[in-house]
Design an enzyme around this catalytic site. Structure first.
Site, PDB file in Angstrom:
ATOM      1  N   ASN A  20       1.126  -1.331  -0.031  1.00 15.91           N
ATOM      2  CA  ASN A  20       0.063   0.265   0.162  1.00 15.91           C
ATOM      3  C   ASN A  20       0.939   1.457   0.035  1.00 15.91           C
ATOM      4  O   ASN A  20       0.684   2.336  -0.784  1.00 15.91           O
ATOM      5  CB  ASN A  20      -0.936  -0.019   1.227  1.00 15.91           C
ATOM      6  CG  ASN A  20      -2.161  -0.884   1.016  1.00 15.91           C
ATOM      7  OD1 ASN A  20      -2.962  -0.497   0.250  1.00 15.91           O
ATOM      8  ND2 ASN A  20      -2.076  -2.181   1.629  1.00 15.91           N
ATOM      9  N   LYS A  71       3.505   3.629  26.719  1.00 16.92           N
ATOM     10  CA  LYS A  71       3.090   4.154  25.225  1.00 16.92           C
ATOM     11  C   LYS A  71       3.033   5.484  25.076  1.00 16.92           C
ATOM     12  O   LYS A  71       3.183   6.082  23.868  1.00 16.92           O
ATOM     13  CB  LYS A  71       1.806   3.453  25.161  1.00 16.92           C
ATOM     14  CG  LYS A  71       1.162   3.585  23.995  1.00 16.92           C
ATOM     15  CD  LYS A  71      -0.018   2.369  23.636  1.00 16.92           C
ATOM     16  CE  LYS A  71      -0.704   2.721  22.258  1.00 16.92           C
ATOM     17  NZ  LYS A  71      -1.373   1.376  21.837  1.00 16.92           N
ATOM     18  N   MET A  96       1.176  -2.041  12.780  1.00 20.29           N
ATOM     19  CA  MET A  96       0.884  -3.075  13.792  1.00 20.29           C
ATOM     20  C   MET A  96       0.870  -2.597  15.211  1.00 20.29           C
ATOM     21  O   MET A  96       0.274  -3.525  16.267  1.00 20.29           O
ATOM     22  CB  MET A  96       1.785  -4.442  13.842  1.00 20.29           C
ATOM     23  CG  MET A  96       1.648  -5.133  12.298  1.00 20.29           C
ATOM     24  SD  MET A  96       0.005  -5.335  11.619  1.00 20.29           S
ATOM     25  CE  MET A  96      -0.579  -6.891  12.792  1.00 20.29           C
ATOM     26  N   HIS A 115      -8.332  -1.393   5.910  1.00 22.22           N
ATOM     27  CA  HIS A 115      -8.637  -2.885   6.735  1.00 22.22           C
ATOM     28  C   HIS A 115      -9.063  -3.761   5.501  1.00 22.22           C
ATOM     29  O   HIS A 115     -10.105  -3.523   5.018  1.00 22.22           O
ATOM     30  CB  HIS A 115      -9.724  -2.619   7.609  1.00 22.22           C
ATOM     31  CG  HIS A 115      -9.856  -4.043   8.269  1.00 22.22           C
ATOM     32  ND1 HIS A 115      -8.979  -4.446   9.173  1.00 22.22           N
ATOM     33  CD2 HIS A 115     -10.866  -4.990   8.329  1.00 22.22           C
ATOM     34  CE1 HIS A 115      -9.285  -5.562   9.686  1.00 22.22           C
ATOM     35  NE2 HIS A 115     -10.647  -5.807   9.137  1.00 22.22           N
TER      36      HIS A 115
END
Ligand code: GRF
Length: 210
Positions: A20, A71, A96, A115
């Site tokens: 992509n 995070k 991911m 998706h």
């Protein structure tokens, strides 16, 4: 209401092979997407997309989640790079890591994902396989805004694919990817050209995506 995005610097986030990424780059080169591909961010040192980007002389950044204790710290570093590169649109293409509140807030309605199934069915990392094994007769591709829930943001574009009796997982995957490589660039350009309106969960497009 989606924020207007002008002549924009795009960052692609990817963790894998980068087909992509290639499709987006090629659409930019052909003038089908009017933007600069300013940055490729990956979390995976083995990702083939890194090599593709380097060959194309696109700036690459490897930011690994494991190098940060939280995070938020991980995302803060990414945001700093995005701001430094004046990125206006973040395009996830097989990335991911699930994005957290820091980056979602900083780039509200300016992060999109693709998706390989017709959402809300078959969310998650194995959309093609899961739909095929389930035995659906129709699957497809979804382009959507990214929000705090995985694969659940407002849908920008979808294209369906008929699954035939003779299909294998491989043949379905190949056809899904073919659709992705056309649908994603079109959706990106629609977004950049401000040819959509976001109202709650609904995205209204001016004209269709063909
Ligand atoms: C695509 O199938 C996309 O829908 C999913 O991850 C895959 C990435 O493939 N989110 P590639 O790395 O772009 O070839």
């Amino acid at each position: 209401m989606a924020k207007a995005i002008g002549k924009t610097n795009i960052a692609v986030f990817a963790s894998g092979r980068g087909s992509n990424f290639n499709a987006i780059l090629s659409a930019i080169k052909k003038g089908k997407i009017k933007a600069n591909l300013a940055l490729l961010i990956s979390d995976n040192p083995q990702a083939r997309v890194l090599e593709k980007a380097r060959r194309a002389k696109i700036k690459t950044l490897l930011v690994k989640r494991g190098d940060f204790s939280s995070k938020n710290d991980f995302e803060r570093v990414i945001i700093e790079h995005l701001k430094a590169a004046k990125i206006g649109l973040v395009v996830l293409a097989g990335y991911m890591c699930i994005l957290g509140p820091e980056i979602l807030r900083a780039y509200k309605n300016r992060i999109i994902n693709i998706h390989p199934a017709l959402l809300p069915a078959f969310k998650g990392a194995h959309g093609i396989r899961d739909a095929f094994r389930y035995g659906v007769k129709i699957s497809g591709v979804t382009v959507h805004f990214v929000n705090e829930e995985m694969d659940a943001g407002p849908i920008i574009a979808q294209e369906a694919l008929k699954i035939n009796e003779g299909d294998s997982l491989g043949s379905v995957a190949a056809r899904i990817h073919k659709i992705e490589h056309k649908l994603y660039p079109k959706a990106i350009q629609r977004l950049l050209a401000r040819r959509l309106r976001l109202s709650g969960r609904k995205v209204f497009l001016k004209g269709d995506l063909t």
